[in-house]
Enzyme design. Structure first.
Site, PDB file in Angstrom:
ATOM      1  N   CYS A 108      75.358   5.692  84.516  1.00 48.31           N
ATOM      2  CA  CYS A 108      76.351   4.820  83.888  1.00 48.31           C
ATOM      3  C   CYS A 108      75.797   3.412  83.675  1.00 48.31           C
ATOM      4  O   CYS A 108      74.690   3.099  84.070  1.00 48.31           O
ATOM      5  CB  CYS A 108      77.578   4.723  84.781  1.00 48.31           C
ATOM      6  N   GLY A 145      76.697   5.356  78.828  1.00 44.79           N
ATOM      7  CA  GLY A 145      77.841   6.210  79.140  1.00 44.79           C
ATOM      8  C   GLY A 145      78.939   5.999  78.126  1.00 44.79           C
ATOM      9  O   GLY A 145      79.263   4.858  77.798  1.00 44.79           O
ATOM     10  N   ASN A 171      76.595   3.050  89.388  1.00 48.33           N
ATOM     11  CA  ASN A 171      75.652   3.837  88.596  1.00 48.33           C
ATOM     12  C   ASN A 171      74.728   4.549  89.567  1.00 48.33           C
ATOM     13  O   ASN A 171      74.005   3.902  90.322  1.00 48.33           O
ATOM     14  CB  ASN A 171      74.851   2.899  87.679  1.00 48.33           C
ATOM     15  N   GLY A 172      74.741   5.878  89.538  1.00 46.25           N
ATOM     16  CA  GLY A 172      73.854   6.626  90.426  1.00 46.25           C
ATOM     17  C   GLY A 172      74.519   7.877  90.932  1.00 46.25           C
ATOM     18  O   GLY A 172      75.507   8.353  90.361  1.00 46.25           O
ATOM     19  N   TYR A 175      63.586   6.824  78.077  1.00 40.48           N
ATOM     20  CA  TYR A 175      64.747   7.233  77.301  1.00 40.48           C
ATOM     21  C   TYR A 175      66.026   6.432  77.549  1.00 40.48           C
ATOM     22  O   TYR A 175      66.689   6.019  76.612  1.00 40.48           O
ATOM     23  CB  TYR A 175      65.002   8.723  77.615  1.00 40.48           C
TER      24      TYR A 175
END
Ligand code: SF4
Length: 466
Positions: A5, A32, A106-107, A245
């Site tokens: 995220c 996200g 995030n994770g 990416y």
């Protein structure tokens, strides 16, 4: 494997923090697209507004105008199927009275299930199926009265990847796991501070990049200013896919501009996998820079052969197979007048399940390409990710099931070349030991014994039932 995220936080008296967060979340939309949310605090009370969809569809003038305060955190969420529901949108608010916090994460927490059981046994209630609620309740379960101590206690209990922004009614905190798997940076705004997953969010709101939040560090920001609480980090494990990416090409991580890293990946690919061809093209947008790099490295001219519909979203981060399949067809339109009769080198960022690449090759050949030579910036992905990237189970990873010649024939290309790990590290131009390369090598920086056991069982059953 749940989420990858984008998070943002701001402490800025005299600023419209909700609107700043809104624009920062716009810049982090690529991380996200399933839900988005903003929480604000004014010293007494925390308010939150979150919903399903992209930033532009979740918020309106009206919803932003109700988010008063001088502190804000925001979140763009990506999730896998099953957990894609409004109740899981973040930030989430947990606790009551002065013990109320809002959190955005995030994770992925590897031992979340164990911690959930423990906390539920102590009477903590859960309203979502996110790791973030486990983290928030763990923080509240610590009896210390200092927030930093509560967070440090929580960090000692968590296993996994987490870049967090969290706030109380009076202060903002940024927290990064000891491996630093996901990026997190600190910026300065006139009269305030900001925290963001990527530096591109700072650029868009006119904030100055100060530094990265260090692995294991807690940053606390309140009316007394900014204070740093460094943590121990025995081994870094920054996700290499941020460079290949995930992150935007105009972001800088560890001092390396991602656009330049991707150009270098393309040039390395040209050196490792030379081919006689007429045109080079990167699959837009994530491999555009690498395509230019391949062209520079090989001397083959670069051209655009596929036009991307930018509003379809990234197929890799859509939640289920049906949407992913549909997404590929909706996403690219070829240019037959450019492609007809040409021998193409097509540079792409990665092959995960192998569902997208055959469609890309087919689209190009139908548009008249004589040959399609695929060149991939990521080495073969043979192992799953446990740190927040929804790649696939091992059985779904095409490179764990097929050899490179088999993948080449499966995707219908005339040749296929993956960048080597050495070539990738050379292109990123940072020390190899700061990275997590687990999905490429199987060497996980964080203990994942439980998951490895599951993996062994899965491999066993896939061998028994091919
Ligand atoms: S396993 Fe792969 S995708 Fe996951 S954090 Fe490590 S490098 Fe990134």
């Amino acid at each position: 494997m749940r989420e990858s995220c984008g998070v943002f936080g701001v402490y800025a008296p005299n600023e419209d923090v909700a609107r700043l967060t809104f624009f920062a979340l716009f810049a982090l939309q690529h991380r996200g697209q399933e839900s988005s949310g903003i929480a604000t605090a004014d010293g007494r009370r925390i308010r939150v507004y979150a919903g399903m969809g992209r930033v532009s569809s979740v918020f309106s003038e009206d919803s932003l105008s109700h988010l008063a305060g001088h502190i804000a955190i925001g979140h763009n969420r990506y999730s896998t199927a099953g957990s894609s529901r409004a109740g899981n949108a973040q930030p989430i608010i947990v606790g009551e009275g002065v013990n109320t916090i809002a959190i955005a994460h995030n994770g992925n927490i590897i031992n979340a299930e164990y911690l959930y059981e423990e906390l539920a046994g102590q009477g903590y209630t859960f309203h979502s199926s996110t790791d973030s609620e486990v983290i928030a309740n763990l923080i509240l379960s610590c009896t210390s009265t200092r927030w930093v101590d509560k967070i440090r206690y929580t960090m000692r209990r968590l296993q996994g990847a987490y870049s967090l922004v969290l706030m109380t009614a009076r202060g903002l905190f940024a927290v990064r796991d000891p491996f630093g798997v996901r990026p997190l940076c600190l910026g300065r705004l006139d009269g305030g501070w900001v925290i963001a997953s990527e530096t591109c969010a700072l650029d868009h709101i006119g904030a100055e990049f100060i530094r990265e939040v260090e692995p294991g560090e807690i940053v606390s920001i309140n009316e007394n200013g900014l204070e740093s609480f460094p943590g121990e980090s025995s081994r870094k494990g920054i996700c290499i896919f941020e460079y290949i990416y995930f992150a935007r090409p105009d972001s800088v991580i560890n001092g390396r501009l991602l656009y330049l890293a991707r150009l270098a990946m393309g040039a390395e690919l040209a050196r490792e996998h030379e081919v006689d061809a007429d045109i080079v093209m990167g699959v837009p947008d994530s491999a555009t820079a690498a395509g230019i790099g391949y062209s520079r490295g090989s001397g083959i001219p670069v051209a655009e052969g596929l036009i991307k519909n930018r509003y379809v979203g990234r197929t890799f981060i859509e939640p289920d197979q049906r949407i992913r399949d549909l997404g590929v067809k909706l996403k690219f339109n070829p240019l037959p007048q450019v492609l007809d009769g040409e021998r193409l080198v097509v540079v792409d960022d990665s092959i995960v399940r192998g569902t997208t690449t055959p469609s890309v090759v087919k689209i190009l050949k139908r548009a008249g390409a004589k040959e399609v030579h695929m060149r991939i910036c990521a080495p073969p992905i043979r192992y799953p990710c446990f740190f927040g990237v929804d790649m696939a189970t091992r059985r779904e990873l095409i490179a764990s099931q097929k050899s490179i010649p088999e993948i080449c024939s499966f995707i219908g290309a005339d040749s296929l070349g993956f960048l080597s790990i050495e070539g990738l590290i050379k292109a990123v131009d940072l020390p190899r030991d700061i990275f997590c390369l687990a999905c490429l090598t199987g060497d996980y920086p964080i203990p994942v014994q439980l998951e490895m056991d599951k993996l062994a069982l899965e491999t066993l059953s896939s061998n028994q039932h091919p």
